[in-house]
Design a protein around this motif. Sequence first.
Motif, PDB file in Angstrom:
ATOM      1  N   ILE B  29       0.876  -1.178   0.000  1.00  0.00           N
ATOM      2  CA  ILE B  29       0.000   0.000   0.000  1.00  0.00           C
ATOM      3  C   ILE B  29       0.907   1.220   0.000  1.00  0.00           C
ATOM      4  CG2 ILE B  29      -1.809   1.292   1.175  1.00  0.00           C
ATOM      5  CD1 ILE B  29      -2.798  -1.214   2.468  1.00  0.00           C
ATOM      6  N   TYR B  30       0.772   1.977  -1.055  1.00  0.00           N
ATOM      7  CA  TYR B  30       1.613   3.170  -1.206  1.00  0.00           C
ATOM      8  C   TYR B  30       0.732   4.395  -0.957  1.00  0.00           C
ATOM      9  CZ  TYR B  30       5.002   6.456  -3.203  1.00  0.00           C
ATOM     10  OH  TYR B  30       5.893   7.487  -3.381  1.00  0.00           O
ATOM     11  N   GLY B  31       1.075   5.162   0.044  1.00  0.00           N
ATOM     12  CA  GLY B  31       0.298   6.353   0.362  1.00  0.00           C
ATOM     13  C   GLY B  31       0.849   7.570  -0.342  1.00  0.00           C
ATOM     14  N   LEU B  32      -0.022   8.272  -1.042  1.00  0.00           N
ATOM     15  CA  LEU B  32       0.396   9.515  -1.690  1.00  0.00           C
ATOM     16  C   LEU B  32      -0.211  10.655  -0.877  1.00  0.00           C
ATOM     17  CD1 LEU B  32       2.112  10.214  -4.151  1.00  0.00           C
ATOM     18  CD2 LEU B  32       0.033  10.276  -5.511  1.00  0.00           C
ATOM     19  N   LEU B  33       0.651  11.320  -0.127  1.00  0.00           N
ATOM     20  CA  LEU B  33       0.186  12.361   0.779  1.00  0.00           C
ATOM     21  C   LEU B  33       0.491  13.741   0.215  1.00  0.00           C
ATOM     22  CD1 LEU B  33       0.158   9.948   2.755  1.00  0.00           C
ATOM     23  CD2 LEU B  33       1.019  11.495   4.516  1.00  0.00           C
ATOM     24  N   GLY B  34      -0.419  14.659   0.454  1.00  0.00           N
ATOM     25  CA  GLY B  34      -0.158  16.019   0.012  1.00  0.00           C
ATOM     26  C   GLY B  34      -1.310  16.914   0.394  1.00  0.00           C
ATOM     27  N   PRO B  35      -1.039  18.204   0.530  1.00  0.00           N
ATOM     28  CA  PRO B  35      -2.131  19.136   0.841  1.00  0.00           C
ATOM     29  C   PRO B  35      -3.089  19.253  -0.341  1.00  0.00           C
ATOM     30  CG  PRO B  35      -0.064  20.314   0.495  1.00  0.00           C
ATOM     31  CD  PRO B  35       0.244  18.867   0.372  1.00  0.00           C
ATOM     32  N   ILE B 173      -9.689  -2.152   3.458  1.00  0.00           N
ATOM     33  CA  ILE B 173      -8.409  -1.948   2.751  1.00  0.00           C
ATOM     34  C   ILE B 173      -7.348  -2.908   3.297  1.00  0.00           C
ATOM     35  CG2 ILE B 173      -6.571  -0.259   2.346  1.00  0.00           C
ATOM     36  CD1 ILE B 173      -8.951   1.871   2.415  1.00  0.00           C
ATOM     37  N   GLU B 174      -7.358  -3.105   4.612  1.00  0.00           N
ATOM     38  CA  GLU B 174      -6.402  -4.052   5.207  1.00  0.00           C
ATOM     39  C   GLU B 174      -6.659  -5.473   4.698  1.00  0.00           C
ATOM     40  OE1 GLU B 174      -5.500  -1.576   9.331  1.00  0.00           O
ATOM     41  OE2 GLU B 174      -7.206  -2.940   9.226  1.00  0.00           O
ATOM     42  N   LYS B 181      -3.498  -7.389  -2.956  1.00  0.00           N
ATOM     43  CA  LYS B 181      -3.719  -6.287  -3.906  1.00  0.00           C
ATOM     44  C   LYS B 181      -2.657  -5.199  -3.720  1.00  0.00           C
ATOM     45  CE  LYS B 181      -7.809  -8.016  -5.003  1.00  0.00           C
ATOM     46  NZ  LYS B 181      -7.911  -8.896  -6.169  1.00  0.00           N
ATOM     47  N   THR B 182      -2.307  -4.576  -4.820  1.00  0.00           N
ATOM     48  CA  THR B 182      -1.443  -3.395  -4.769  1.00  0.00           C
ATOM     49  C   THR B 182      -2.365  -2.182  -4.665  1.00  0.00           C
ATOM     50  OG1 THR B 182       0.098  -4.516  -6.234  1.00  0.00           O
ATOM     51  CG2 THR B 182       0.352  -2.124  -6.002  1.00  0.00           C
ATOM     52  N   ILE B 183      -2.089  -1.304  -3.725  1.00  0.00           N
ATOM     53  CA  ILE B 183      -3.014  -0.185  -3.491  1.00  0.00           C
ATOM     54  C   ILE B 183      -2.260   1.140  -3.481  1.00  0.00           C
ATOM     55  CG2 ILE B 183      -4.694   0.817  -1.886  1.00  0.00           C
ATOM     56  CD1 ILE B 183      -5.177  -2.087  -0.849  1.00  0.00           C
ATOM     57  N   ILE B 184      -2.758   2.063  -4.276  1.00  0.00           N
ATOM     58  CA  ILE B 184      -2.248   3.446  -4.217  1.00  0.00           C
ATOM     59  C   ILE B 184      -3.332   4.251  -3.510  1.00  0.00           C
ATOM     60  CG2 ILE B 184      -1.610   5.505  -5.542  1.00  0.00           C
ATOM     61  CD1 ILE B 184      -1.179   2.244  -7.232  1.00  0.00           C
ATOM     62  N   TYR B 185      -2.949   4.870  -2.410  1.00  0.00           N
ATOM     63  CA  TYR B 185      -3.921   5.466  -1.509  1.00  0.00           C
ATOM     64  C   TYR B 185      -3.592   6.938  -1.318  1.00  0.00           C
ATOM     65  CZ  TYR B 185      -6.820   5.631   2.759  1.00  0.00           C
ATOM     66  OH  TYR B 185      -7.780   5.911   3.697  1.00  0.00           O
ATOM     67  N   THR B 186      -4.425   7.827  -1.827  1.00  0.00           N
ATOM     68  CA  THR B 186      -4.140   9.250  -1.625  1.00  0.00           C
ATOM     69  C   THR B 186      -4.955   9.762  -0.444  1.00  0.00           C
ATOM     70  OG1 THR B 186      -5.868  10.380  -2.874  1.00  0.00           O
ATOM     71  CG2 THR B 186      -4.069   9.431  -4.151  1.00  0.00           C
ATOM     72  N   ARG B 195      -1.595   4.205   9.636  1.00  0.00           N
ATOM     73  CA  ARG B 195      -2.222   2.910   9.912  1.00  0.00           C
ATOM     74  C   ARG B 195      -2.094   1.941   8.730  1.00  0.00           C
ATOM     75  NH1 ARG B 195      -8.399   1.497  11.979  1.00  0.00           N
ATOM     76  NH2 ARG B 195      -8.408  -0.644  11.194  1.00  0.00           N
ATOM     77  N   LEU B 196      -2.253   2.479   7.523  1.00  0.00           N
ATOM     78  CA  LEU B 196      -2.423   1.586   6.378  1.00  0.00           C
ATOM     79  C   LEU B 196      -1.182   1.392   5.500  1.00  0.00           C
ATOM     80  CD1 LEU B 196      -5.881   2.951   5.127  1.00  0.00           C
ATOM     81  CD2 LEU B 196      -5.504   0.803   6.345  1.00  0.00           C
ATOM     82  N   CYS B 197      -0.370   2.418   5.364  1.00  0.00           N
ATOM     83  CA  CYS B 197       0.587   2.407   4.245  1.00  0.00           C
ATOM     84  C   CYS B 197       1.934   1.767   4.595  1.00  0.00           C
ATOM     85  CB  CYS B 197       0.831   3.835   3.755  1.00  0.00           C
ATOM     86  SG  CYS B 197      -0.666   4.591   3.139  1.00  0.00           S
ATOM     87  N   ASP B 198       2.429   0.980   3.657  1.00  0.00           N
ATOM     88  CA  ASP B 198       3.772   0.412   3.797  1.00  0.00           C
ATOM     89  C   ASP B 198       4.814   1.474   3.489  1.00  0.00           C
ATOM     90  OD1 ASP B 198       2.864  -2.296   4.256  1.00  0.00           O
ATOM     91  OD2 ASP B 198       2.270  -2.282   2.158  1.00  0.00           O
TER      92      ASP B 198
END
Lengths: 375, 280
Positions: B29-35, B173-174, B181-186, B195-198
């Motif tokens: 799970i890849y988290g894409l963080l941003g304002p 999602i977990e 599953k591969t997950i891109i999570y913004t 909590r979620l992102c690797d």
Amino acid sequence: MRVIIAIALKDLKLLFQDKSGSFFVFGFPLLMAVFFGFIFAGGDGEVNPMKLMVADADSTTASIEFVEQLTKSGAVRVVVASEEKAMSTVRRGKATAYLIIPEGFAANKMGMFSGNPPEIMVGIDPSRKAEAGMLIGMLQKAGFAGLQGMFGGGSSGKSMTPVAIDVQDVSVNRTGPKNAFDITFPQSIVWLLIGTATAFGVSLVTEKTRGTLFRLQAAPIKPGSIIAGKALASFISTISGAAVLTLIFVNVFNVTINSWPFVALAFISAAICTSGVVVLIAVMGKTEASAGGIGWAVMLFMAMTGGGMVPLIAMPSWMQTLGSVSFIKWAVLAVEGGSWRGFSLAEMMLPCGIMISIGVLSGIIGTAVFRKNYL
Amino acid sequence: MLNFKNISFSYGSNLAVDQLSLQVNPGEIYGLLGPNGAGKSTSVMLAIGFLTPDNGVVEINGQSPAKPEVRQQLGVAPQSLSIYEELTALGNLQFFGKMYGLSGNKLSERVEWALEFVSLSDRCKDTAASFSGGMKRRLNLAAALLHDPDMLLLDEPTAGVDPQSRNSLFENIEELKRQGKTIIYTTHYMEEAERLCDRVGIIDKGKLLAQGTIQELVKEHGAEDRVFATVGNTEQELTSENHIAELAQLQSDGQLEHFRTERANLEQVFLNLTGRKLRD
């Protein structure tokens, strides 16, 4: 194809879920046609010049003067033609009536005093029922004017018949309209086309603003399928709406259907045309409000110029010419051609061909704009 | 595997993504963080081939995402709810399933599974318009899962939902991660990413500012753990290098009432990287 059908069925389901939307597509056309049917059945009156095709086989001074008397009233616009052309023009709905002055008209003129007046033949478009009485009156008046000319002034001939008018049935080879609903039935189809085009024309923008278009575009489907689905929904809506209206008008209001296959051809052509126009309208608006506004503006313009609201006869000649660009005009003519005008297949080809051409062209342009703006 | 290679994309003169390079590995799970306005949603749209980059290459398993066979392997839950409010939950899922080539028994099975997965089975015949915000979000997620995609792009999937629905979505999602599953999570919620992102990538103004595991980011870009002591009803941060010794001294002086620690976290990293200025 499965995807296109799924999109079309979804759009139809959405339309039926929207009570006001489905009313404007299916209910409103019926109400309008019934309303105007009752109005037309109860009255008449026409103030604009009617187009009268005149075939003067006599070509004498008397016959020429007779025609001149008609034009003096200002209520008719005379177009001289051969007998055959005059009859076919009226039969195709392009003139209100024809007048045939047979050979011997002048020779028989004195016969009026012996109860054997000169004979003329008149054929009136059945859809112009309101103008028929007025025309007969004008013909009689022109006949009396001829008498005044003969006697150099006042006449006491009011009890005489100056000309024997043989009012011919324009629909000699067909059924002809039985009642006012024969005339308003095509109008209901016009409103069906307007309602369908505006309802489905806005649906693409609605999908865009609600975000569902994004999900559709993210799916592994051809972009053209989205547009094709909407066109198919419009097609099904038009055909099914037209079928329901036809059943109601035939069974409840005794509307004449001269040729079911030709009526079906008219509906299919109109549905193809509307589907193409839907695609074009759909890609023109950027917001739901603008797409809806464009849809109504386009369709109302088409309806007004095409005789969908005001009869073509009541319009100035330039507007009647302008009306030829409106597919509504051709839709009305095609439906009338199949229902009570008794068109031949060749005569049906013109309005149906024009409608199909407009539909295909609009669809091609709309799809190109969709690909450019949305992809 | 999703691969962004030096991607740039502009809306007219507005540069939304600026030379973005990142890689998402299978099963993570890849988290894409941003304002707000950082370019997260644009990146998602580039990832699914909805937008074509001005420069650079987007690849999924070495292929363009514009290809239908690649899209078939992608599931998307857009930020804006992309469901038909007038249709029932069942009607929505049946329709979207057909868009991914499902039909017959397979469609019925997948729809049933998706409804069960997001806990909407008992409301499946209700229109989406009658759903709460959380239920709509769950339906939005279910629509992305119908065709059993290998990769999911979830664009702020918990926006505007109550804690119960949010927790339910987290569990979903977990579970999807457990399924491989591969997950891109913004998101812009740090606790969700923690909590979620690797791995997490922090993006702002279209640029990738940093990426790595949360521990790596905290270590590299976060502040030190902080210790606060309350002395005479006043809380003060301990500033010496040896917090334990300082606390012991306060205790022996009888001044220490209590103390607390504040561990460096992703939020600090995020604010350190993107600044504290308000974003509208």
